[in-house]
Design a protein around this motif. Structure first.
Motif, PDB file in Angstrom:
ATOM      1  N   LEU A   1       0.722  -1.156  -0.223  1.00  0.00           N
ATOM      2  CA  LEU A   1       0.025  -0.028   0.202  1.00  0.00           C
ATOM      3  C   LEU A   1       0.706   1.209   0.043  1.00  0.00           C
ATOM      4  N   THR A   2       2.163   1.234   0.459  1.00  0.00           N
ATOM      5  CA  THR A   2       2.842   2.329   0.594  1.00  0.00           C
ATOM      6  C   THR A   2       4.280   2.344  -0.375  1.00  0.00           C
ATOM      7  N   PRO A   3       4.285   2.003  -1.474  1.00  0.00           N
ATOM      8  CA  PRO A   3       5.619   1.961  -2.083  1.00  0.00           C
ATOM      9  C   PRO A   3       6.424   3.190  -2.244  1.00  0.00           C
ATOM     10  N   GLU A   4       5.515   4.349  -2.323  1.00  0.00           N
ATOM     11  CA  GLU A   4       6.171   5.744  -2.185  1.00  0.00           C
ATOM     12  C   GLU A   4       6.637   6.398  -1.125  1.00  0.00           C
ATOM     13  N   PHE A   5       6.028   5.551   0.090  1.00  0.00           N
ATOM     14  CA  PHE A   5       6.439   6.187   1.671  1.00  0.00           C
ATOM     15  C   PHE A   5       7.903   5.782   2.167  1.00  0.00           C
ATOM     16  N   ARG A   6       8.239   6.714   3.039  1.00  0.00           N
ATOM     17  CA  ARG A   6       9.400   6.554   3.256  1.00  0.00           C
ATOM     18  C   ARG A   6       9.456   6.031   4.841  1.00  0.00           C
ATOM     19  N   LEU A   7      10.263   4.801   5.244  1.00  0.00           N
ATOM     20  CA  LEU A   7      10.369   4.321   6.709  1.00  0.00           C
ATOM     21  C   LEU A   7      10.763   5.283   7.375  1.00  0.00           C
TER      22      LEU A   7
ATOM     23  N   GLY B   1       4.921  -6.082  20.419  1.00  0.00           N
ATOM     24  CA  GLY B   1       4.623  -5.333  19.711  1.00  0.00           C
ATOM     25  C   GLY B   1       5.795  -4.750  18.959  1.00  0.00           C
ATOM     26  N   GLN B   2       5.561  -4.454  17.769  1.00  0.00           N
ATOM     27  CA  GLN B   2       6.565  -3.681  16.858  1.00  0.00           C
ATOM     28  C   GLN B   2       5.812  -2.357  16.082  1.00  0.00           C
ATOM     29  N   LEU B   3       6.619  -1.521  16.423  1.00  0.00           N
ATOM     30  CA  LEU B   3       5.803  -0.160  15.900  1.00  0.00           C
ATOM     31  C   LEU B   3       6.919   0.432  14.870  1.00  0.00           C
ATOM     32  N   ALA B   4       6.198   1.022  13.835  1.00  0.00           N
ATOM     33  CA  ALA B   4       6.728   1.372  12.507  1.00  0.00           C
ATOM     34  C   ALA B   4       5.872   2.714  11.949  1.00  0.00           C
ATOM     35  N   VAL B   5       6.914   3.740  11.563  1.00  0.00           N
ATOM     36  CA  VAL B   5       6.161   4.987  10.999  1.00  0.00           C
ATOM     37  C   VAL B   5       6.747   5.108   9.717  1.00  0.00           C
ATOM     38  N   LEU B   6       5.873   5.481   8.707  1.00  0.00           N
ATOM     39  CA  LEU B   6       6.226   5.493   7.259  1.00  0.00           C
ATOM     40  C   LEU B   6       5.609   7.090   6.943  1.00  0.00           C
ATOM     41  N   VAL B   7       6.359   8.049   6.243  1.00  0.00           N
ATOM     42  CA  VAL B   7       5.789   9.097   5.762  1.00  0.00           C
ATOM     43  C   VAL B   7       6.048   9.301   4.461  1.00  0.00           C
ATOM     44  N   LYS B   8       5.193  10.313   3.870  1.00  0.00           N
ATOM     45  CA  LYS B   8       5.484  10.903   2.514  1.00  0.00           C
ATOM     46  C   LYS B   8       5.051  12.656   2.687  1.00  0.00           C
ATOM     47  N   PRO B   9       6.039  12.965   2.835  1.00  0.00           N
ATOM     48  CA  PRO B   9       6.309  14.497   3.119  1.00  0.00           C
ATOM     49  C   PRO B   9       5.483  15.201   1.964  1.00  0.00           C
TER      50      PRO B   9
END
Length: 217
Positions: A18-24, A163-171
């Motif tokens: 769902l997030t190929p253009e998002f940055r981890l 649990g494991q938390l990840a944050v992905l962003v697209k500025p």
């Protein structure tokens, strides 16, 4: 508690498609030990939180400042049609959300929930962000270069998870890129460490993840 990117990217999470253009941006292990079926408790804990209320000290001050700046500058205004929700990308098997799955205070909207994954998004003038939670078996191994699905090797109740938390962003343009660059050191040093400790404290207080043998005693 902070993990390398591969702790997230090497696993077959559904969020990848769902997030190929998002940055981890970040991956963190959460101090939430539990059994195979405890993941819904973690999701409930996260969605019921209020960062500006539950945080302490400098972390709370930063949350309050960020919320106030967002209000003054309009950073948290509703997104336009040029920034659509990721819900439009969901395959059919991820579209149905259980009733009542909403954030009580944080400005996130749930995307999907599975037996070991939860994802939510935030869209504003600075970023399109995704909060991803996974339920990971302790000591999960890699085989043939791909992560085993958690619990695949051991489902008799003896396996332990966390649990494991990840944050992905697209500025969003220069404003978003500048905003993310400015808050990075504060996130890593001031916001995340106490927040994760508080998640662990709340987890223990609620009694989640108790050892099955002790629970039966």
């Amino acid at each position: 508690m902070r993990l390398p990117d591969t702790a997230h990217t090497s696993r077959p999470w559904r969020i990848h498609e769902l997030t190929p253009e998002f940055r981890l941006e970040d991956v963190w292990a959460l101090p939430t030990p539990g059994g195979l079926d405890d993941f819904p408790r973690l999701v409930q804990l996260i969605t019921s939180g209020n960062a500006s209320r539950d945080s302490k000290g400098a972390a709370r001050a930063l949350w309050v400042i960020r919320l106030k700046l967002g209000e003054i500058l309009g950073w948290d205004a509703s997104p336009g049609p040029d920034r659509p929700s990721l819900r439009g990308r969901l395959p059919a098997d991820l579209r149905d959300l259980p009733p009542g799955l909403d954030f009580r205070a944080l400005p996130f909207a749930p995307l999907y929930l599975t037996a070991d994954e939860f994802a939510a998004e935030i869209i504003n003038r600075t970023v399109h962000g995704v909060l991803h939670l996974g339920w990971v078996r302790d000591g999960a191994a890699l085989r043939d270069g791909a992560a085993l699905r958690d619990g695949a090797a051991l489902r008799d109740g003896a396996a332990r998870y966390h649990g494991q938390l990840a944050v992905l962003v697209k500025p969003n343009g220069r404003l978003g890129a500048g905003y993310m660059a400015a808050i990075t050191p504060f996130r890593h040093l001031i916001v995340y460490p106490p927040m994760i400790r508080q998640i662990g404290q709340a987890w223990r207080t609620r009694g989640a993840g108790a050892d099955p043998a002790q629970a039966r005693a």
